[in-house]
Design a protein around this motif. Structure first.
Motif, short mmCIF file in Angstrom:
data_model
loop_
_atom_site.label_atom_id
_atom_site.label_comp_id
_atom_site.label_asym_id
_atom_site.label_seq_id
_atom_site.Cartn_x
_atom_site.Cartn_y
_atom_site.Cartn_z
N LEU A 1 0.81 -1.25 -0.09
CA LEU A 1 0.11 -0.02 -0.12
C LEU A 1 0.74 1.05 -0.04
O LEU A 1 0.38 2.11 -0.53
CB LEU A 1 -1.03 -0.10 1.16
N ALA A 2 2.02 1.11 0.55
CA ALA A 2 2.86 2.43 0.86
C ALA A 2 3.55 2.61 -0.70
O ALA A 2 3.92 3.88 -0.95
CB ALA A 2 3.84 1.90 1.50
N ARG A 3 3.45 1.65 -1.45
CA ARG A 3 4.12 1.71 -2.71
C ARG A 3 3.50 2.27 -3.69
O ARG A 3 3.87 2.39 -5.20
CB ARG A 3 4.81 0.43 -3.09
N GLN A 4 2.23 2.65 -3.46
CA GLN A 4 1.24 2.93 -4.84
C GLN A 4 1.42 4.30 -5.11
O GLN A 4 0.38 4.69 -6.02
CB GLN A 4 -0.18 2.53 -3.90
N ASN A 5 2.15 5.07 -4.69
CA ASN A 5 2.48 6.32 -5.50
C ASN A 5 1.32 7.24 -5.33
O ASN A 5 0.96 8.03 -6.09
CB ASN A 5 2.90 6.32 -6.90
N LEU B 1 4.70 0.63 11.56
CA LEU B 1 4.67 1.93 11.46
C LEU B 1 5.98 2.19 10.72
O LEU B 1 6.16 3.05 9.77
CB LEU B 1 4.79 2.91 12.78
N TYR B 2 7.14 1.71 11.41
CA TYR B 2 8.53 2.00 10.64
C TYR B 2 8.59 1.45 9.04
O TYR B 2 9.05 2.02 8.27
CB TYR B 2 9.38 1.20 11.45
N GLN B 3 8.15 0.25 9.12
CA GLN B 3 7.92 -0.14 7.79
C GLN B 3 7.19 0.48 6.76
O GLN B 3 7.46 0.65 5.47
CB GLN B 3 7.39 -1.86 7.59
N PHE B 4 5.97 1.02 7.19
CA PHE B 4 5.36 1.94 6.24
C PHE B 4 6.12 3.38 5.83
O PHE B 4 6.11 3.48 4.78
CB PHE B 4 4.06 2.18 6.93
N ILE B 5 6.65 3.81 6.97
CA ILE B 5 7.33 5.06 6.89
C ILE B 5 8.53 4.99 5.80
O ILE B 5 8.69 5.72 5.07
CB ILE B 5 7.75 5.69 8.05
N ALA B 6 9.16 3.93 6.06
CA ALA B 6 10.44 3.82 5.36
C ALA B 6 10.39 3.25 3.96
O ALA B 6 10.80 3.66 2.91
CB ALA B 6 11.16 2.39 5.88
N THR B 7 9.12 2.49 3.67
CA THR B 7 8.60 2.21 2.26
C THR B 7 8.08 3.44 1.70
O THR B 7 8.36 3.72 0.40
CB THR B 7 7.54 0.96 2.16
N GLU C 1 10.68 5.95 0.18
CA GLU C 1 11.30 5.33 -0.94
C GLU C 1 10.74 5.90 -2.16
O GLU C 1 11.27 5.92 -3.17
CB GLU C 1 11.37 3.89 -0.82
N GLN C 2 9.42 6.21 -2.04
CA GLN C 2 8.65 6.75 -3.17
C GLN C 2 8.73 7.93 -3.63
O GLN C 2 8.51 8.24 -4.58
CB GLN C 2 7.23 6.11 -2.94
N LEU C 3 9.22 8.73 -2.36
CA LEU C 3 9.54 10.22 -2.59
C LEU C 3 10.39 10.66 -3.36
O LEU C 3 11.44 9.93 -3.54
CB LEU C 3 9.53 10.95 -1.28
#
Length: 169
Positions: free
Chosen positions: A126-130, A158-164, A167-169
């Motif tokens: 979900l975090a990678r969906q740009n 929370l960490y995994q969400f923020i870190a991933t 990466e998309q930014l």
């Protein structure tokens, strides 16, 4: 998108909300035709028949915990299909979605709950969906936790969400 063993669609009791009422409150505030909700990790034994009926009436996309145990790739596809049309996502991880053995610090433990690596995998997806994603953790009960095990799992999510997401930014 709510990772939870429960629908959280109960009606208010005495005009007061609780951890079981937020998504029905959102549906009522937005109007049922403008309510888009996917609940991931539902347990049949943790919800009443009336909650299943309410979820059906609101067109809730339901992904049962058993689906994780049987075919994670099908769960991925359901999440992608659900989230694709939206510009922004709101994702909640209720800690009682996890198996009690790895998340004892909740008020409604689940014997057949989800495993951390499955949920974290989907959080990253979900975090990678740009697109903008709002993310929170809910239903952590420190008084029930053992050696901060559940709190540490919440922090890892929370960490995994923020870190991933970064990466998309």
């Amino acid at each position: 998108i709510n990772f939870d063993a429960h629908f959280d669609l109960r009606p208010l009791a005495n005009n007061k909300g609780s951890s079981g009422t937020p998504f029905l409150q959102v549906a009522n505030a937005r109007g049922h035709d403008n309510f888009h909700y996917c609940c991931v990790g539902i347990q049949d034994t943790a919800n009443t028949p009336s909650l299943f009926k309410q979820a059906k009436a609101l067109n809730v996309i339901t992904i049962h915990a058993d689906e994780f145990h049987n075919d994670l790739s099908a769960v991925e596809e359901k999440l992608k299909t659900f989230s694709e049309p939206f510009d922004t996502l709101y994702v909640t991880v209720c800690m009682d979605v996890f198996a009690h053995a790895i998340a004892p610090g909740v008020s409604a433990p689940q014997a057949n709950g989800l495993f951390a690596h499955h949920v974290i995998h989907l959080i990253k997806l979900l975090a990678r969906q740009n697109k903008p994603v709002y993310f929170d953790i809910a239903e952590l009960s420190p008084c029930h936790d053992v050696d901060n095990q559940t709190a540490r799992l919440a922090a890892a999510c929370l960490y995994q969400f923020i870190a991933t997401y970064q990466e998309q930014l």
